[in-house]
Design a protein around this motif. Structure first.
Motif, mmCIF file in Angstrom:
data_model
loop_
_atom_site.group_PDB
_atom_site.id
_atom_site.type_symbol
_atom_site.label_atom_id
_atom_site.label_comp_id
_atom_site.label_asym_id
_atom_site.label_seq_id
_atom_site.Cartn_x
_atom_site.Cartn_y
_atom_site.Cartn_z
ATOM 1 N N THR A 128 0.849 -1.184 0.000
ATOM 2 C CA THR A 128 0.000 0.000 0.000
ATOM 3 C C THR A 128 0.887 1.237 0.000
ATOM 4 O O THR A 128 2.016 1.189 0.473
ATOM 5 C CB THR A 128 -0.941 0.028 1.225
ATOM 6 O OG1 THR A 128 -1.700 1.239 1.218
ATOM 7 C CG2 THR A 128 -0.179 -0.066 2.529
ATOM 8 N N ASP A 129 0.361 2.323 -0.544
ATOM 9 C CA ASP A 129 1.096 3.582 -0.545
ATOM 10 C C ASP A 129 0.996 4.309 0.790
ATOM 11 O O ASP A 129 1.670 5.302 1.003
ATOM 12 C CB ASP A 129 0.567 4.513 -1.645
ATOM 13 C CG ASP A 129 0.922 4.038 -3.030
ATOM 14 O OD1 ASP A 129 1.852 3.224 -3.166
ATOM 15 O OD2 ASP A 129 0.274 4.500 -3.986
ATOM 16 N N ASP A 130 0.132 3.825 1.676
ATOM 17 C CA ASP A 130 -0.108 4.513 2.937
ATOM 18 C C ASP A 130 0.039 3.568 4.137
ATOM 19 O O ASP A 130 -0.915 3.357 4.894
ATOM 20 C CB ASP A 130 -1.506 5.130 2.905
ATOM 21 C CG ASP A 130 -1.720 6.142 4.004
ATOM 22 O OD1 ASP A 130 -0.751 6.507 4.698
ATOM 23 O OD2 ASP A 130 -2.882 6.555 4.196
ATOM 24 N N GLU A 132 -3.775 10.604 -10.094
ATOM 25 C CA GLU A 132 -3.459 9.460 -9.256
ATOM 26 C C GLU A 132 -4.569 8.432 -9.372
ATOM 27 O O GLU A 132 -5.750 8.781 -9.416
ATOM 28 C CB GLU A 132 -3.312 9.880 -7.790
ATOM 29 C CG GLU A 132 -2.036 10.637 -7.510
ATOM 30 C CD GLU A 132 -1.826 10.897 -6.022
ATOM 31 O OE1 GLU A 132 -2.562 10.304 -5.193
ATOM 32 O OE2 GLU A 132 -0.949 11.687 -5.697
ATOM 33 N N HIS A 166 5.030 -2.534 -9.151
ATOM 34 C CA HIS A 166 5.732 -1.504 -8.390
ATOM 35 C C HIS A 166 7.182 -1.943 -8.230
ATOM 36 O O HIS A 166 7.454 -2.995 -7.671
ATOM 37 C CB HIS A 166 5.069 -1.286 -7.029
ATOM 38 C CG HIS A 166 3.650 -0.855 -7.152
ATOM 39 N ND1 HIS A 166 3.288 0.458 -7.260
ATOM 40 C CD2 HIS A 166 2.505 -1.574 -7.235
ATOM 41 C CE1 HIS A 166 1.973 0.536 -7.382
ATOM 42 N NE2 HIS A 166 1.483 -0.679 -7.369
ATOM 43 N N GLU A 212 6.543 2.759 -11.253
ATOM 44 C CA GLU A 212 5.454 1.880 -11.634
ATOM 45 C C GLU A 212 5.554 1.494 -13.112
ATOM 46 O O GLU A 212 5.952 2.296 -13.953
ATOM 47 C CB GLU A 212 4.090 2.538 -11.379
ATOM 48 C CG GLU A 212 3.680 2.534 -9.925
ATOM 49 C CD GLU A 212 4.461 3.518 -9.079
ATOM 50 O OE1 GLU A 212 4.819 4.592 -9.590
ATOM 51 O OE2 GLU A 212 4.740 3.204 -7.909
#
Length: 180
Positions: free
Chosen positions: A24-26, A99, A126, A131
């Motif tokens: 996840t990006d977060d 995004e 990724h 990407e």
């Protein structure tokens, strides 16, 4: 649709910590102390289990979690391979029109600036370099002779993304789409 945000790689130490491969990006928000994670084993028909994050820390570039009820190495080893998931409907819409979530791009048709179809996005990869769109090519661009075309997901190549039209327009540099 379920989206994977992490996977239990292995146990760490003897007190029940687990190493999580983050997807996840977060991660600071997704794996914060007190967060309830939904986890399931791959290819399992069993109902997902809930895990509450008791502690989180980084160690040697890896994310280590302590989950409520996982107090020793044996119990931690039992959840090895567990996928932590969220439902795509639970994700907030992006405030940035440039995004996208990976699942929004998967399945879109990739076309050149002249409108000719290249193929379909299989997945978003990724890597340390950024990407990449993994594209299943149509017959004109290799069809079944190649498993995939990899296209960097950068503004210099990806000229537009239209979720409404289900298309991604690319302007690849010479040779990018040529068979190996």
């Amino acid at each position: 649709m379920e989206l994977v945000i992490g996977r239990v790689a292995k146990s760490h130490g003897i007190k029940g910590e687990i190493v999580v491969e983050v997807r996840t990006d977060d991660p600071d928000d997704r794996f914060a102390v007190g967060t309830v994670l939904c986890g399931r084993k791959p290819r399992s028909n069993a109902a997902p289990a809930s895990y509450t994050v008791d502690a989180v820390r980084e160690h040697s570039g890896r994310l280590l979690l302590r989950l409520n009820g996982i107090d020793d190495k044996t119990t931690a080893d039992q959840i090895r391979g567990t996928l932590f998931i969220v439902e795509s409907t639970d994700l907030p819409p992006s405030d940035d029109p440039d995004e996208f979530y990976d699942h929004e791009l998967e399945g879109l048709t990739v076309v050149l600036t002249d409108g000719s179809a290249v193929g379909t996005v299989r997945e978003v990869l990724h890597s340390a370099a950024g990407e990449l769109l993994s594209i299943r090519p149509n017959a004109k661009f290799g069809g079944d002779t190649r498993a995939e075309i990899l296209v960097p997901f950068v503004a210099a190549i990806v000229t537009s993304v239209s979720l409404a039209d289900k298309t991604i327009e690319i302007d690849p540099p010479e040779g990018l789409l040529d068979p190996e």
